[in-house]
Design a protein around this motif. Sequence first.
Motif, PDB file in Angstrom:
ATOM      1  N   GLY A  18     -34.320 -14.932 -98.813  1.00 29.25           N
ATOM      2  CA  GLY A  18     -34.473 -14.867 -97.366  1.00 29.25           C
ATOM      3  C   GLY A  18     -33.705 -13.752 -96.689  1.00 29.25           C
ATOM      4  O   GLY A  18     -33.666 -13.675 -95.457  1.00 29.25           O
ATOM      5  N   THR A  19     -33.082 -12.861 -97.473  1.00 29.51           N
ATOM      6  CA  THR A  19     -32.311 -11.771 -96.851  1.00 29.51           C
ATOM      7  C   THR A  19     -33.207 -10.594 -96.462  1.00 29.51           C
ATOM      8  O   THR A  19     -32.742  -9.649 -95.834  1.00 29.51           O
ATOM      9  CB  THR A  19     -31.185 -11.273 -97.785  1.00 29.51           C
ATOM     10  N   GLY A  20     -34.487 -10.656 -96.847  1.00 32.73           N
ATOM     11  CA  GLY A  20     -35.409  -9.608 -96.392  1.00 32.73           C
ATOM     12  C   GLY A  20     -35.846  -8.614 -97.456  1.00 32.73           C
ATOM     13  O   GLY A  20     -36.315  -7.525 -97.125  1.00 32.73           O
ATOM     14  N   LYS A  21     -35.751  -8.973 -98.737  1.00 33.22           N
ATOM     15  CA  LYS A  21     -36.119  -8.053 -99.825  1.00 33.22           C
ATOM     16  C   LYS A  21     -37.608  -7.702 -99.805  1.00 33.22           C
ATOM     17  O   LYS A  21     -37.977  -6.532 -99.861  1.00 33.22           O
ATOM     18  CB  LYS A  21     -35.801  -8.680-101.198  1.00 33.22           C
ATOM     19  N   THR A  22     -38.440  -8.734 -99.752  1.00 34.00           N
ATOM     20  CA  THR A  22     -39.883  -8.494 -99.839  1.00 34.00           C
ATOM     21  C   THR A  22     -40.371  -7.741 -98.605  1.00 34.00           C
ATOM     22  O   THR A  22     -41.245  -6.878 -98.691  1.00 34.00           O
ATOM     23  CB  THR A  22     -40.619  -9.836-100.017  1.00 34.00           C
ATOM     24  N   THR A  23     -39.771  -8.033 -97.458  1.00 31.37           N
ATOM     25  CA  THR A  23     -40.111  -7.317 -96.227  1.00 31.37           C
ATOM     26  C   THR A  23     -39.685  -5.854 -96.351  1.00 31.37           C
ATOM     27  O   THR A  23     -40.436  -4.938 -96.002  1.00 31.37           O
ATOM     28  CB  THR A  23     -39.417  -7.986 -95.027  1.00 31.37           C
ATOM     29  N   VAL A  41     -44.347 -11.514 -94.711  1.00 29.21           N
ATOM     30  CA  VAL A  41     -44.267 -12.518 -95.769  1.00 29.21           C
ATOM     31  C   VAL A  41     -45.050 -13.768 -95.364  1.00 29.21           C
ATOM     32  O   VAL A  41     -45.755 -14.371 -96.176  1.00 29.21           O
ATOM     33  CB  VAL A  41     -42.781 -12.850 -96.058  1.00 29.21           C
ATOM     34  N   GLU A  42     -44.964 -14.104 -94.088  1.00 30.45           N
ATOM     35  CA  GLU A  42     -45.641 -15.305 -93.590  1.00 30.45           C
ATOM     36  C   GLU A  42     -47.165 -15.211 -93.722  1.00 30.45           C
ATOM     37  O   GLU A  42     -47.847 -16.221 -93.882  1.00 30.45           O
ATOM     38  CB  GLU A  42     -45.272 -15.580 -92.119  1.00 30.45           C
ATOM     39  N   LYS A 134     -31.688  -7.289 -90.819  1.00 35.28           N
ATOM     40  CA  LYS A 134     -31.774  -8.155 -89.639  1.00 35.28           C
ATOM     41  C   LYS A 134     -30.809  -7.772 -88.510  1.00 35.28           C
ATOM     42  O   LYS A 134     -30.304  -8.636 -87.795  1.00 35.28           O
ATOM     43  CB  LYS A 134     -31.586  -9.630 -90.043  1.00 35.28           C
ATOM     44  N   ASP A 136     -31.601  -6.433 -85.881  1.00 34.95           N
ATOM     45  CA  ASP A 136     -32.273  -6.611 -84.587  1.00 34.95           C
ATOM     46  C   ASP A 136     -31.975  -7.987 -83.996  1.00 34.95           C
ATOM     47  O   ASP A 136     -32.330  -8.277 -82.860  1.00 34.95           O
ATOM     48  CB  ASP A 136     -33.789  -6.453 -84.748  1.00 34.95           C
TER      49      ASP A 136
HETATM   50  N1  LIG Z   1     -35.408 -10.294 -87.541  1.00 36.97           N
HETATM   51  C1  LIG Z   1     -35.624  -9.835 -88.748  1.00 36.97           C
HETATM   52  N2  LIG Z   1     -36.218 -10.607 -89.652  1.00 36.97           N
HETATM   53  C2  LIG Z   1     -36.430 -10.117 -90.886  1.00 36.97           C
HETATM   54  C3  LIG Z   1     -36.035  -8.822 -91.256  1.00 36.97           C
HETATM   55  N3  LIG Z   1     -36.370  -8.630 -92.545  1.00 36.97           N
HETATM   56  C4  LIG Z   1     -36.956  -9.761 -92.950  1.00 36.97           C
HETATM   57  N4  LIG Z   1     -36.991 -10.672 -91.960  1.00 36.97           N
HETATM   58  C5  LIG Z   1     -37.550 -12.029 -92.028  1.00 36.97           C
HETATM   59  O1  LIG Z   1     -36.781 -12.812 -92.929  1.00 36.97           O
HETATM   60  C6  LIG Z   1     -37.610 -13.742 -93.618  1.00 36.97           C
HETATM   61  C7  LIG Z   1     -37.406 -13.597 -95.110  1.00 36.97           C
HETATM   62  O2  LIG Z   1     -37.856 -12.335 -95.497  1.00 36.97           O
HETATM   63  P1  LIG Z   1     -38.290 -11.987 -96.965  1.00 36.97           P
HETATM   64  O3  LIG Z   1     -38.648 -10.563 -96.987  1.00 36.97           O
HETATM   65  O4  LIG Z   1     -39.279 -12.963 -97.499  1.00 36.97           O
HETATM   66  O5  LIG Z   1     -36.906 -12.209 -97.718  1.00 36.97           O
HETATM   67  P2  LIG Z   1     -36.609 -12.266 -99.303  1.00 36.97           P
HETATM   68  O6  LIG Z   1     -36.577 -13.698 -99.684  1.00 36.97           O
HETATM   69  O7  LIG Z   1     -35.296 -11.620 -99.446  1.00 36.97           O
HETATM   70  O8  LIG Z   1     -37.702 -11.506 -99.981  1.00 36.97           O
HETATM   71  C8  LIG Z   1     -39.031 -13.448 -93.172  1.00 36.97           C
HETATM   72  O9  LIG Z   1     -39.390 -14.362 -92.184  1.00 36.97           O
HETATM   73  C9  LIG Z   1     -38.946 -12.044 -92.617  1.00 36.97           C
HETATM   74  O10 LIG Z   1     -39.911 -11.801 -91.631  1.00 36.97           O
HETATM   75  C10 LIG Z   1     -35.391  -8.013 -90.264  1.00 36.97           C
HETATM   76  O11 LIG Z   1     -34.995  -6.879 -90.514  1.00 36.97           O
HETATM   77  N5  LIG Z   1     -35.220  -8.570 -89.049  1.00 36.97           N
END
Ligand SMILES: Nc1nc2c(ncn2[C@@H]2O[C@H](COP(=O)(O)OP(=O)(O)O)[C@@H](O)[C@H]2O)c(=O)[nH]1
Length: 694
Positions: A18-23, A41-42, A134, A136
Motif C-alpha cells: 500500500g505504499t504506492g509501488k504499483t502506482t 490500482v482500483e 503520497k 500530496d
Molecule cells: N494520495 C496518493 N495516493 C497514492 C499515491 N500513490 C499511490 N497511492 C494510492 O495508494 C494505494 C495503494 O497503492 P498501490 O500502488 O497499490 O501500492 P502498493 O501496494 O505499494 O503497490 C492506492 O489506492 C493508490 O491510488 C500518491 O502518490 N498519492
Amino acid sequence: MSYTTDLIKNVSIAGHGGTGKTTLFERLLFAGGVIPRAETVESGKTVGDSSPEEIERKISIHAALAHIERNGKKINLLDTPGSSDFIGDVILSFRASEFAVLTVDGRTGVQIETIKLWRNLEGREKPRGVFVTKLDDERGNYQNALDDVREKFKIAPVPVTIPMGNGASYQGVIDVLNEKAYFVQGDAPETAGAVPAEYAAAAAAARERLIEAAAEGDDSLMEKYIDKGSLDAEEMHRGLIEALAEHKFVPAFAGVALKNSGLIPFLDFIADIGPNPRTARDVSLEEGGTQTDIPIDPDKPLAALVIKTSYDQFSGKLSWIKVIRGKLTAETEAQNVSENKKERIGKIYTCQGKKLEEVRELYAGDVGIISKSATLKTNDTLSDIGGGVNFVHLRLPEPVHSVAVNAAAKKDDDKLGEFLVRAAEEDKTFRYQYNTETKETVISGMGELQVNIILDKIKQNQKIEVETHVPHVAYRETITKKAGAEYTHKKQTGGHGQYGKVLLEIAPLPRGENYQFINAIFGGAIPKNYIPGVEKGVLEGMAAGTMAGYPVVDVEVKVVDGKYHPVDSSELAFKLAARNAFREAMRQASPTLLEPIMNLTVFVEDKYLGDVMSDLSGKRGKIQGQASVGGGIEEIKAQVPQAELLRYSIDLRSITSGTGSFSVEFDHYAPISGKIAEEVIKTAQAFRVQEAEE
Ligand SMILES: Nc1nc2c(ncn2[C@@H]2O[C@H](COP(=O)(O)OP(=O)(O)O)[C@@H](O)[C@H]2O)c(=O)[nH]1
Ligand SMILES: [Mg+2]
C-alpha cells in the motif's frame, strides 16, 4: 530492440503493502512513453497488477516486469508485492536487479515489511534507495519520512529530489542533481523549468549534501572536494556512480505518482547513475563445487539463470531469464545444466507486463523471457554446450503457515497433485508434501493469504472440491534410560519353520544424533548374514514408537546376543524378532514424546508489544530477546512449540490489526510430558490404525 550490457539497468521497486509501488510503476511506464495512459490500482487495469487474483484483491501478488528507454539506457523495472506472503517474488526480483528502491509512505514513515526488506538487501550488499510517496496528502512530510529512514536503517539518505510544497500546496519536485524543477501538470506528464526563487536556498543546501556524497565515492574526488570546496557536474556524476555501486550512498526521491510527479528525474537518475549490471554481486554460482561470485560479463560463453516461472492464459509457460554471461539468441545451442538436457531456445521475448515483445537477443545483464520451454524450471542454469557453471538456488525463508488438504473425491487426487506441482513451481515459497506419517498432504506458504489464494484456485479454476484441516504436528518419541529385552520369534509346527532369537540393549543418544546400530555379537550366536535382517527389524520398530506411533529418534541399539536354528532361521524371522525386542526394550526405557520447537521472530508496533508477549507466554513460548528497531517498532525473538504456532499468522493478525509480521524456522526437538503429552497420545490413538502385531 536489443541493448548491450553497458546500456542496461535493472531496478526493483519494493516496500510495505500500500505504499504506492504499483502506482509508481504504472506512472513510470506512462512517463517513459511505454503506455498511452495510466490506470489506477482500483480500476484493475494496471500493468503491474494484471492477474485475475490481483485484480480481484486489488493488491500485488506476483512480480511484474516492464522496461523503459531513458537517455539511451534500457531500464528493466520490477514491481513487487508488499505482503510478506509473497516475499518469494520480491527476493527473486532483488536477485535479478542491481538496484532496489524502497517506497516509503510519506505519511507514516517506514513500515514493518520495509524494515525486513532492507535487511534482506543489506545481506546482499545491494545498492538501494528510497522513494517517498503520497506527499500530496496533508499528512505527507518528506523530511519526517527521511528522519524515520535514518532512525530505522541507521543510514543518512541523501535527497536527489526534494518536493515543492506538500498536501494541497504540492507543486512538484526539484531535481537537485540536474538543477531543474518539475511541475505537476494534472494528468499530463510533468514539465521541467527553472528552480523557483523560493526554493533556491533549499536546493543549494541539498546539492551541497549530494556533492559530499559524490566525494565519498572516490579518494581523488574527496581530495579535490577538500581542496576546492566543490565538484563539477561530471565529477559529481562519476562520484555518485561509484558511491552507489559501493552502497556508500542511499539516494532519496520525493514524488506523487498519482500526479505524475517526481518520475522523470527518478528515471534520469537510474539511467545516468544507477548501477550497471557489471558491478553486480548477487549472482553467486557453483563452479567446480565451490561458491563464487561471478561477474556479469557479455564477453564470456553463455550462462543464464531462470529467475521465475509463470503460466499465462494465452502464452502458456514463461521462463524468466537473467543472462549473466554472454548473449542469448534464438539460435544459441544451449543446455539446461541443472537437468543435463539440451534446450531448444526458440523465440526470446522482453515484456511490458503481460505483453510479450519478441527480440533477437538478450545480452548479459538483461532480463527476458523464453516461452514454452520443455525443461527449464526456476533456479535452473542455462549455458553453452559444455559450459559447466551452475547457479546457486535462491535462498528463501521457511514457510510459516500450513494447511492439510485432500480431494473430497478420490478421482481428483491426481488432478490436485498436478496443480500443486505447478503452483510450487510458480512460487518457490509455496510447498506441498505428502506426509506418510500422518497420511495427509500438507501445503505450506508464507502466510494465510498465500495459502488461501492457492485453495481458491483449486476450487474455482481447477473445480476440485477439497477438505482442509489444521495439519498434524510431526512428534517424535525417544527413550530416557538404558534398557534391554529379548524376543524369540518361533513358528515350528509343521512344514518349514521360522526361528530367530534376538537380545537387544538400547540407550539414549544426544538430541539430534538420531540412530546408531552396533553389532556386538561374538562367536556366531546370530550368523552374520542375518544381521541385516536384525537391523531392518530395529528400523521398523523405530518407525513407529510404542507411545503414540511416532518415529523414534536418538537411540543407540546394540545387538548383544541371540540364537539361530540351522534349518528354520531366516532373515524374516530375525527381522520380526528384532522388531519385537526393540518394542519391548523401548517400553522399559522410560520413553518420552518429543515436540518440534521453532525459532520465532516477530515484528510489531510497540503499542501491541504487551499483547503479543502475553499471547506468546500462553503458547508456552520462551522469550529469547526483545529490542527496539527504532521508530516505535519492536523485534521479539522467542522459542515456541510448533503445535502452538499452527494458526499463528491468524492470531498475530488479530492481535496487531494486521500490522505484525513474523518468521519461523525449526530449531530442535524437546520432550513433553504431563497433560500435553497425554493429549497427543490420545489424539494419535484416535487417528492411527495401529499396526497389527505379528
Ligand atoms: N494520495 C496518493 N495516493 C497514492 C499515491 N500513490 C499511490 N497511492 C494510492 O495508494 C494505494 C495503494 O497503492 P498501490 O500502488 O497499490 O501500492 P502498493 O501496494 O505499494 O503497490 C492506492 O489506492 C493508490 O491510488 C500518491 O502518490 N498519492
Ligand atoms: Mg502493488
